[in-house]
Design a protein around this motif. Structure first.
Motif, mmCIF file in Angstrom:
data_model
loop_
_atom_site.group_PDB
_atom_site.id
_atom_site.type_symbol
_atom_site.label_atom_id
_atom_site.label_comp_id
_atom_site.label_asym_id
_atom_site.label_seq_id
_atom_site.Cartn_x
_atom_site.Cartn_y
_atom_site.Cartn_z
ATOM 1 N N GLU A 201 -12.634 0.939 1.301
ATOM 2 C CA GLU A 201 -11.753 -0.122 2.083
ATOM 3 C C GLU A 201 -11.555 0.058 3.719
ATOM 4 O OE1 GLU A 201 -9.594 -2.211 0.620
ATOM 5 O OE2 GLU A 201 -9.793 -1.950 -1.380
ATOM 6 N N ASP B 263 -13.641 4.725 -3.099
ATOM 7 C CA ASP B 263 -12.824 3.429 -3.046
ATOM 8 C C ASP B 263 -12.104 3.627 -1.460
ATOM 9 O OD1 ASP B 263 -13.052 2.461 -5.419
ATOM 10 O OD2 ASP B 263 -11.538 3.490 -6.352
ATOM 11 N N VAL C 254 -5.347 -0.086 -5.863
ATOM 12 C CA VAL C 254 -6.695 -0.207 -5.202
ATOM 13 C C VAL C 254 -7.334 0.897 -4.739
ATOM 14 C CG1 VAL C 254 -5.459 -2.334 -4.070
ATOM 15 C CG2 VAL C 254 -5.341 -0.097 -2.943
ATOM 16 N N GLY D 87 -11.771 -7.846 3.083
ATOM 17 C CA GLY D 87 -10.282 -7.420 2.473
ATOM 18 C C GLY D 87 -9.494 -8.762 2.619
ATOM 19 N N GLU E 249 -14.681 -1.529 4.935
ATOM 20 C CA GLU E 249 -14.734 -3.217 4.933
ATOM 21 C C GLU E 249 -13.543 -3.732 5.933
ATOM 22 O OE1 GLU E 249 -13.568 -4.436 0.802
ATOM 23 O OE2 GLU E 249 -15.667 -4.083 0.148
ATOM 24 N N ASN E 250 -12.639 -2.882 6.223
ATOM 25 C CA ASN E 250 -11.687 -3.264 7.445
ATOM 26 C C ASN E 250 -12.428 -3.374 8.757
ATOM 27 O OD1 ASN E 250 -9.463 -3.712 5.892
ATOM 28 N ND2 ASN E 250 -8.578 -1.421 6.031
ATOM 29 N N ALA F 266 -4.516 -1.838 1.090
ATOM 30 C CA ALA F 266 -4.976 -0.736 1.080
ATOM 31 C C ALA F 266 -4.257 0.438 2.157
ATOM 32 C CB ALA F 266 -6.343 -0.763 1.842
#
Length: 567
Positions: free
Chosen positions: A28, A24, A18, A116, A31-32, A121
């Motif tokens: 991640e 990236d 991921v 997510g 988005e969390n 992640a």
């Protein structure tokens, strides 16, 4: 033989599954934060090979002495911090947050509502770097601090504000500050209410106060282009569309500046939906061109399907959603009238001296089939092709401004990439190019445009295409090239014009030196004399002083029919 994978190999696979780059990792963690309902997010970057993960030894000072952790070697290592004011993680659940396939976001794979959902992640990060998470839900007294690296995890209670702070130390991956800044600007297009701060090496790189989509567009596309984006909004049948899109003035040969989010998730354009956008634009854009802007689409969960891979970017949407988007774009275009504006009204010169062409003043009568203007002058009826006429007006305006103003310096140089064939054509096309551009070589296969006619300045994205067209000789001379350029903004056939717009176009045509034909040689207007109408309608003479002329008697041999009074 089937066997369980060793722990170190699981960690390596988790990392590669991921997280491929610095971008990236930040994505991640961002988005969390968004999934946690954050309204404020702070992103910090340190290092990139310029400092060690721990300047003073290998001890993580948040824990009692003796708890030492692996140091990271010199090289391309990063320290990444993402802090938010979201709902936070309860102390008891902190250890689970960094376990593989552990997540609170996924209950039904067919109904994914969070950004997510894989639960991989944070586990991947603990395998690749030193992970520190401090978090406190608002209802919890005191917070929790988790430290994880490889298979080692420790948790303790600490004082903490509401929300979550994730710190990744020693990330050994490729990436740059610029890529992270591009990522954050992209997410602001889809979350324009988010208050976002981005710091690199302690210096502010991006500060956005959640000021709305228009301000987010200024960050993503620049102020000049953002001012030309048109609002798009529609809501029906449980679907909602919001966004900003360019009109005909700005386009790209690739959809690389056209962004899409579905239910808040930035995604790649499904092929069918991208074709829908092109179809909605029809002839507003040249063939093969795409608009610039962003669309935020909200759909019922059953109206789209997300591919469950590590990238989480590929989606398929139902035809009903495509039709909803197309209708929304058409409504927006109708509201904003994307047809190019016609020339401003100019007072006509009196017949002495005459108009440049000698044509008499034309009085607008009406429009036929949205393509032809009907006008009269004296005893003649004129039928004017509106597209050809507007082409002629724009073409002569280009010639006049080029002669009077010459070339003007561009606000900033425009870089043009050339193929080997195009580069070889530069010497032989030097004369035509010099009449439209001032340029300089900028390395192998590149030139920089420094100046251009002022009427091309509003279209910086179109300048490279115009330059290549002049270079390839598709307009064999300057006049032919200007004729091709005049065709693009001219009002199209089938576009309705008001009485005022029709009269303005007729007046502008009369001021042209050669109003009879368009720049490509097609006629702009046809004339029908009154005597031709008299003959065809069987009259003896035309109207005089507002009275109807007398009718002719029927020819001998034809059956007698009563004629209506008054002719």
């Amino acid at each position: 033989m089937i066997r369980p994978l060793p722990e170190e190999l699981r960690g390596l696979l988790a990392r590669g599954e991921v997280l491929f780059s610095l971008r990236d990792v930040v994505r991640e963690l961002l988005e969390n934060a968004l999934d946690a309902g954050a309204k404020r997010v702070r992103v910090e970057l340190y290092g990139g090979g310029r400092e060690r993960a721990f300047p003073e030894g290998n001890t993580w000072r948040a824990f009692p002495e003796g708890n030492t952790w692996r140091a990271f070697p010199e090289g391309n290592t990063w320290r990444i911090v993402v802090e938010d004011d979201g709902q936070g993680i309860p102390l008891a659940e902190l250890p689970l947050a960094v376990e593989p396939f552990a997540t609170s976001k996924l209950l039904d794979p067919g109904r994914i509502t969070a950004l997510g959902f894989r639960g991989q992640a944070l586990y991947a990060l603990r395998q690749a770097a030193l992970l520190r998470i401090r978090s406190r839900p608002r209802f919890q007294v005191g917070g929790g601090l988790l430290l994880a690296q490889g298979e080692r995890v420790e948790v303790r209670e600490v004082a903490a504000p509401p929300g979550t702070r994730v710190e990744v130390v020693g990330w050994e991956g490729e990436g740059s500050e610029r890529e992270v800044a591009e990522l954050l600007r992209r997410y602001l297009l889809h979350y324009p209410w988010l208050s976002l701060a981005f710091f690199a090496e302690g210096e502010a790189r991006l500060l956005f106060p959640g000021a709305g989509l228009k301000e987010a567009a200024r960050l993503a596309f620049g102020r000049v282009l953002a001012e030309r984006l048109l609002p798009v909004e529609r809501e029906a049948g449980g679907m909602r569309l919001q966004g900003l899109l360019s009109g005909p003035q700005a386009s790209r040969t690739r959809p690389d500046l056209l962004f899409l989010a579905i239910n808040g998730r930035p995604v790649a354009w499904p092929e069918g939906l991208l074709k829908t956008v092109r179809r909605a634009y029809r002839e507003l854009l040249p063939e093969g061109h795409f608009p610039v802007g962003v669309l935020n689409l909200t759909l019922p969960l059953e109206a789209f399907r997300l591919r469950l891979d590590a990238r989480k970017e590929e989606v398929a949407v139902l035809e009903e959603a495509e039709a909803f988007v197309e209708e929304g774009l058409r409504e927006a275009f109708q509201r904003h009238n994307l047809a190019r504006s016609l020339p401003e009204p100019r007072p006509l010169m009196p017949l002495s001296p005459p108009t440049p062409s000698g044509l008499p003043p034309l009085r607008y009568l009406g429009q036929f089939r949205g393509s032809y203007l009907l006008a009269e002058a004296g005893d003649t009826l004129y039928v004017v092709d509106q597209h050809a006429a507007h082409e002629r007006v724009i073409y002569e305006e280009f010639l006049r401004r080029l002669k009077e103003e010459g070339l003007k310096a561009l606000p900033y140089p425009v870089l043009v990439e050339l193929s080997p064939l195009e580069e070889s054509l530069l010497p032989e096309r030097k004369e035509v190019l010099a009449s439209l551009f001032a340029l300089e070589a900028f390395g192998p296969g590149r030139v920089r445009l420094l100046a251009a006619p002022s009427f091309l300045h509003p279209y910086p994205l179109l300048l490279p295409e115009i330059f290549r067209e002049a270079l390839r000789g598709e307009g064999k001379s300057l006049t032919e090239l200007l004729a091709r350029l005049a065709c693009l903004p001219a009002v199209k056939a089938g576009h309705p014009l008001s009485r005022t717009e029709g009269q303005v176009l007729l007046d502008a045509l009369l001021q042209c030196q050669t109003p009879w034909v368009c720049p490509h040689g097609r006629p702009t207007l046809l004339a029908l004399k009154e005597e031709d109408l008299i003959r065809r309608f069987g009259r003896r003479s035309g109207a005089r002083a507002g009275e109807e002329s007398r009718p002719r008697r029927p020819e001998e041999g034809l059956p007698e029919e009563p004629w209506p009074r008054g002719g």
